[in-house]
Design an enzyme around this catalytic site. Structure first.
Site, PDB file in Angstrom:
ATOM      1  N   LYS A 217      23.878   0.735   2.360  1.00 62.31           N
ATOM      2  CA  LYS A 217      22.431   0.196   2.554  1.00 62.31           C
ATOM      3  C   LYS A 217      22.364  -0.993   2.106  1.00 62.31           C
ATOM      4  O   LYS A 217      22.901  -1.459   0.951  1.00 62.31           O
ATOM      5  CB  LYS A 217      21.502   1.506   2.400  1.00 62.31           C
ATOM      6  CG  LYS A 217      21.265   2.318   3.349  1.00 62.31           C
ATOM      7  CD  LYS A 217      20.196   3.386   3.004  1.00 62.31           C
ATOM      8  CE  LYS A 217      20.220   4.347   4.587  1.00 62.31           C
ATOM      9  NZ  LYS A 217      19.645   5.527   4.288  1.00 62.31           N
ATOM     10  N   ARG A 252      25.712  11.738   2.727  1.00 63.03           N
ATOM     11  CA  ARG A 252      25.463  11.416   4.289  1.00 63.03           C
ATOM     12  C   ARG A 252      26.192   9.889   4.099  1.00 63.03           C
ATOM     13  O   ARG A 252      25.759   9.264   3.223  1.00 63.03           O
ATOM     14  CB  ARG A 252      24.268  11.140   4.676  1.00 63.03           C
ATOM     15  CG  ARG A 252      24.280  10.665   5.954  1.00 63.03           C
ATOM     16  CD  ARG A 252      22.615  10.723   6.423  1.00 63.03           C
ATOM     17  NE  ARG A 252      22.655  10.309   7.857  1.00 63.03           N
ATOM     18  CZ  ARG A 252      22.674   8.967   8.298  1.00 63.03           C
ATOM     19  NH1 ARG A 252      22.637   7.956   7.497  1.00 63.03           N
ATOM     20  NH2 ARG A 252      22.299   8.775   9.438  1.00 63.03           N
TER      21      ARG A 252
HETATM   22  N1  HH2 Z   1      19.754   7.002   6.696  1.00 58.74           N
HETATM   23  C1  HH2 Z   1      19.831   6.656   7.914  1.00 58.74           C
HETATM   24  C2  HH2 Z   1      19.487   7.423   8.953  1.00 58.74           C
HETATM   25  N2  HH2 Z   1      19.268   8.886   8.834  1.00 58.74           N
HETATM   26  N3  HH2 Z   1      18.868  10.851   7.365  1.00 58.74           N
HETATM   27  C3  HH2 Z   1      18.792  11.019   6.024  1.00 58.74           C
HETATM   28  N4  HH2 Z   1      18.646  12.399   5.911  1.00 58.74           N
HETATM   29  N5  HH2 Z   1      19.045  10.320   5.099  1.00 58.74           N
HETATM   30  C4  HH2 Z   1      19.286   8.983   5.176  1.00 58.74           C
HETATM   31  O1  HH2 Z   1      19.283   8.292   4.162  1.00 58.74           O
HETATM   32  C5  HH2 Z   1      19.281   8.366   6.618  1.00 58.74           C
HETATM   33  C6  HH2 Z   1      19.245   9.262   7.727  1.00 58.74           C
HETATM   34  C7  HH2 Z   1      19.815   5.075   8.380  1.00 58.74           C
HETATM   35  O2  HH2 Z   1      21.455   4.897   8.242  1.00 58.74           O
HETATM   36  P1  HH2 Z   1      22.179   4.911   9.891  1.00 58.74           P
HETATM   37  O3  HH2 Z   1      22.239   6.043  10.291  1.00 58.74           O
HETATM   38  O4  HH2 Z   1      23.602   4.427   9.331  1.00 58.74           O
HETATM   39  O5  HH2 Z   1      21.525   3.435  10.470  1.00 58.74           O
HETATM   40  P2  HH2 Z   1      20.648   3.543  11.719  1.00 58.74           P
HETATM   41  O6  HH2 Z   1      19.524   4.391  11.275  1.00 58.74           O
HETATM   42  O7  HH2 Z   1      20.340   2.172  11.941  1.00 58.74           O
HETATM   43  O8  HH2 Z   1      21.275   4.106  12.755  1.00 58.74           O
END
Ligand code: HH2
Length: 272
Positions: A217, A252
């Protein structure tokens, strides 16, 4: 992996691998958009030690526009089906839409990971009917608007109060297996994210498993030349270590092998 039949409360740290089947996720958009690429990434994460695979078909990066339900399902459903039939992983569906959660639970997902804290009554109803475990995350506004909403008097206290209320609401609705997530990067400044990590023991004191998603992040990029994405792996490992030492029980992460090693070190420190 269950303790008393609970998926999210295993009595040890669980590793959740991130599988973004999207063209635009902030760190890996487009890399696993193709179904074959998604499958091989999922297989790799399972081989590297992910017990849970969190499948997402909509980016929630700051400024992201919503994805229609049909399009989100077109992205995630084949991957959920494949994971169900070809791997032992527990499948989590990362969605804010009840319709997407419903279809994926029908196809074999067992966890609903909702960045909007399962505030939608339809989402709660879907999770309850399918006996799904639920991860309720804290955010403010939507991915499009959250950038302007990172204002708190006491970020850790406010997030804790919100998540305690979500746990009470979900339990009252009949959902037994619940985990909470302070939502690093969601309507939070870098300082807020570090404060949430430092004060994680207060959140863990709620007695509900805590999920932490620090992986790659932007707030990590504010430190020690970690700006570009490829420099954030080491910072992610450090953040994971801090999270586990602070009481997180589900991590995660995109880089599963590295995350697994960080968890092993942090758990050994805690056991010693
Ligand atoms: N962060 C993201 C998405 N979902 N869910 C939980 N429970 N906690 C988190 O910190 C979290 C999440 C964002 O990360 P990522 O899925 O890699 O990115 P994007 O939303 O751009 O697909």
């Amino acid at each position: 992996m269950t303790a008393g039949g609970r998926l999210l409360d295993a009595g040890r740290t669980l590793l959740m691998g991130v599988l973004n089947v999207t063209p635009d996720s902030f760190s890996d958009g487009g890399r696993f958009f193709d179904e074959h690429a998604a499958r091989s990434q999922a297989a790799r994460m399972v081989a590297e030690g992910a017990e849970i695979i969190d499948v997402g078909g909509e980016s929630t990066r700051p400024g992201a526009r919503p994805t229609p339900v049909e399009e989100e399902l077109r992205r995630v459903a084949p991957v959920v089906e494949w994971l169900r039939s070809q791997t032992p992983a527990v499948i989590s569906i990362d969605t804010r839409k009840a319709g997407v959660a419903e279809e994926c639970l029908r196809l074999g997902a067992r966890i609903v990971n909702d960045v909007t804290g399962l505030e939608d009554a339809a989402m709660i109803d879907v999770a309850r009917r399918h006996g799904a475990a639920c991860i309720a995350m804290h955010m403010r506004g939507t991915p499009e608007t959250m950038g302007t909403l990172a204002v708190y008097d006491d970020v850790a206290g406010e997030v804790k109060t919100y998540l305690a209320a979500r746990v009470a609401a979900l339990r009252a609705a009949g959902i037994k297996d619940v985990a909470i997530d302070p939502g690093l990067g969601f309507a939070k400044t870098a300082e807020h994210n570090f404060t949430l990590l430092r004060r994680l023991p207060e959140l863990a004191a709620l007695g509900v498993p805590v999920v932490i998603g620090a992986s790659r992040k932007r707030f990590l990029g504010t430190l020690a030349d970690m700006g570009p994405m490829e420099n954030r792996r080491d910072g992610t490992v450090a953040a994971i270590t801090a999270a586990v030492l602070g009481g997180a029980r589900i991590i995660r992460a995109h880089d599963v092998a590295e995350a697994r090693r960080a968890i092993a070190v942090a758990e050994a420190v805690m056991r010693a």
